[in-house]
Design a protein around this motif. Sequence first.
Motif, PDB file in Angstrom:
ATOM      1  N   PRO A  29      10.450  43.458 102.220  1.00 20.63           N
ATOM      2  CA  PRO A  29      10.141  44.087 100.937  1.00 20.63           C
ATOM      3  C   PRO A  29      10.246  45.604 100.998  1.00 20.63           C
ATOM      4  O   PRO A  29      10.654  46.245 100.022  1.00 20.63           O
ATOM      5  CB  PRO A  29       8.706  43.628 100.650  1.00 20.63           C
ATOM      6  N   GLU A  30       9.886  46.170 102.151  1.00 20.52           N
ATOM      7  CA  GLU A  30       9.984  47.628 102.305  1.00 20.52           C
ATOM      8  C   GLU A  30      11.438  48.093 102.242  1.00 20.52           C
ATOM      9  O   GLU A  30      11.748  49.121 101.641  1.00 20.52           O
ATOM     10  CB  GLU A  30       9.355  48.064 103.639  1.00 20.52           C
ATOM     11  N   GLN A  31      12.342  47.335 102.887  1.00 17.91           N
ATOM     12  CA  GLN A  31      13.761  47.699 102.839  1.00 17.91           C
ATOM     13  C   GLN A  31      14.319  47.565 101.431  1.00 17.91           C
ATOM     14  O   GLN A  31      15.178  48.342 101.025  1.00 17.91           O
ATOM     15  CB  GLN A  31      14.546  46.804 103.805  1.00 17.91           C
ATOM     16  N   LEU A  32      13.817  46.579 100.688  1.00 25.80           N
ATOM     17  CA  LEU A  32      14.326  46.331  99.344  1.00 25.80           C
ATOM     18  C   LEU A  32      13.741  47.308  98.322  1.00 25.80           C
ATOM     19  O   LEU A  32      14.470  47.822  97.468  1.00 25.80           O
ATOM     20  CB  LEU A  32      13.991  44.900  98.921  1.00 25.80           C
ATOM     21  N   LEU A  33      12.439  47.580  98.426  1.00 24.94           N
ATOM     22  CA  LEU A  33      11.743  48.328  97.368  1.00 24.94           C
ATOM     23  C   LEU A  33      11.070  49.606  97.849  1.00 24.94           C
ATOM     24  O   LEU A  33      10.387  50.265  97.063  1.00 24.94           O
ATOM     25  CB  LEU A  33      10.680  47.422  96.719  1.00 24.94           C
ATOM     26  N   GLY A  34      11.252  49.951  99.117  1.00 25.70           N
ATOM     27  CA  GLY A  34      10.663  51.180  99.618  1.00 25.70           C
ATOM     28  C   GLY A  34       9.141  51.153  99.599  1.00 25.70           C
ATOM     29  O   GLY A  34       8.517  50.145  99.938  1.00 25.70           O
ATOM     30  N   ARG A  35       8.538  52.273  99.174  1.00 23.35           N
ATOM     31  CA  ARG A  35       7.082  52.392  99.160  1.00 23.35           C
ATOM     32  C   ARG A  35       6.436  51.326  98.271  1.00 23.35           C
ATOM     33  O   ARG A  35       5.369  50.788  98.603  1.00 23.35           O
ATOM     34  CB  ARG A  35       6.694  53.794  98.668  1.00 23.35           C
ATOM     35  N   GLU A  36       7.079  50.998  97.174  1.00 23.04           N
ATOM     36  CA  GLU A  36       6.540  49.979  96.278  1.00 23.04           C
ATOM     37  C   GLU A  36       6.475  48.617  96.979  1.00 23.04           C
ATOM     38  O   GLU A  36       5.521  47.847  96.790  1.00 23.04           O
ATOM     39  CB  GLU A  36       7.392  49.889  95.016  1.00 23.04           C
ATOM     40  N   GLY A  37       7.476  48.317  97.806  1.00 22.46           N
ATOM     41  CA  GLY A  37       7.459  47.077  98.569  1.00 22.46           C
ATOM     42  C   GLY A  37       6.357  47.061  99.607  1.00 22.46           C
ATOM     43  O   GLY A  37       5.702  46.040  99.818  1.00 22.46           O
ATOM     44  N   ALA A  38       6.129  48.214 100.257  1.00 22.21           N
ATOM     45  CA  ALA A  38       5.059  48.310 101.260  1.00 22.21           C
ATOM     46  C   ALA A  38       3.692  48.107 100.619  1.00 22.21           C
ATOM     47  O   ALA A  38       2.815  47.427 101.180  1.00 22.21           O
ATOM     48  CB  ALA A  38       5.125  49.665 101.959  1.00 22.21           C
ATOM     49  N   LEU A  39       3.486  48.677  99.436  1.00 21.37           N
ATOM     50  CA  LEU A  39       2.207  48.507  98.730  1.00 21.37           C
ATOM     51  C   LEU A  39       1.999  47.055  98.319  1.00 21.37           C
ATOM     52  O   LEU A  39       0.878  46.530  98.395  1.00 21.37           O
ATOM     53  CB  LEU A  39       2.164  49.416  97.503  1.00 21.37           C
ATOM     54  N   LEU A  40       3.074  46.384  97.887  1.00 16.69           N
ATOM     55  CA  LEU A  40       2.957  44.986  97.511  1.00 16.69           C
ATOM     56  C   LEU A  40       2.534  44.146  98.710  1.00 16.69           C
ATOM     57  O   LEU A  40       1.650  43.272  98.586  1.00 16.69           O
ATOM     58  CB  LEU A  40       4.288  44.468  96.967  1.00 16.69           C
TER      59      LEU A  40
END
Length: 250
Positions: free
Chosen positions: A104-115
């Motif tokens: 998710p981090e690779q796909l969405l960056g910081r937003e993916g990490a928060l998710l």
Amino acid sequence: MYQVIPPCMELRDHVSHFWFASWTAQQDRVQPVYYQTASCLAELAFAFRSSELVFASVQGHSPHAARYNAGGFLSIFGVSVFAYSLPLLFDVPPAALSGRFCTPEQLLGREGALLVEQVAGEADLPARVRCLNDFLKLRLRKAAEGDHRIIAAARQVMKPEVKFDLSAFAGECCLSPKQFERRFSACTGFSPKLFDRVSRFEYLLNNHRRFTTLTQAALASGYYDQSHFIRDFKQFAGCSPQRFFALSGY
């Protein structure tokens, strides 16, 4: 144990379902194996050992069968989204995820990490479903409109009673067949013909228990004869129907 949770009304045109699977620890050191079949769906998944998050991943849609070791975790929760909704939900063209894994981090960056942090912090399955549901609704509300004519065509192709006709679908979208193929591939990550074949296969997997025999299920799913059904099944499941159902109990 395998559980399917339907999406809310706002997401039903973009999300197929949420799902949860769990199993007991292997005492005989047998390595669990995850079998992937061809699918028009992309998945965002979160794997747990007890309450601890082991990993989170994004798996793209794929026309191929595959198998992966599934050791190190005892439950997995996720959401399956239609490939044509990837630009709306994740701001990525479907072709970029086809047949691929990423985080998710690779796909969405910081937003993916928060998710990932939010899902890992939830105490139970209902709370995790609500968290992911709210995240996807927010992404959808922020998204651009998308190619609605092509999305509508893709949804029609997924219906087993609709016979695929490239020229007819192109005409309904006011496009030439070549324009339709190009825009359909950009929207779904599949050529129209391959999308039709994989959709037919997925329909059979999800509905075969409604019929007395696999032959009846195949005909109802749009296969015109037994050899057609067997050929596609072997390609998209990686083995014969008999072997697949014996292994999976699907």
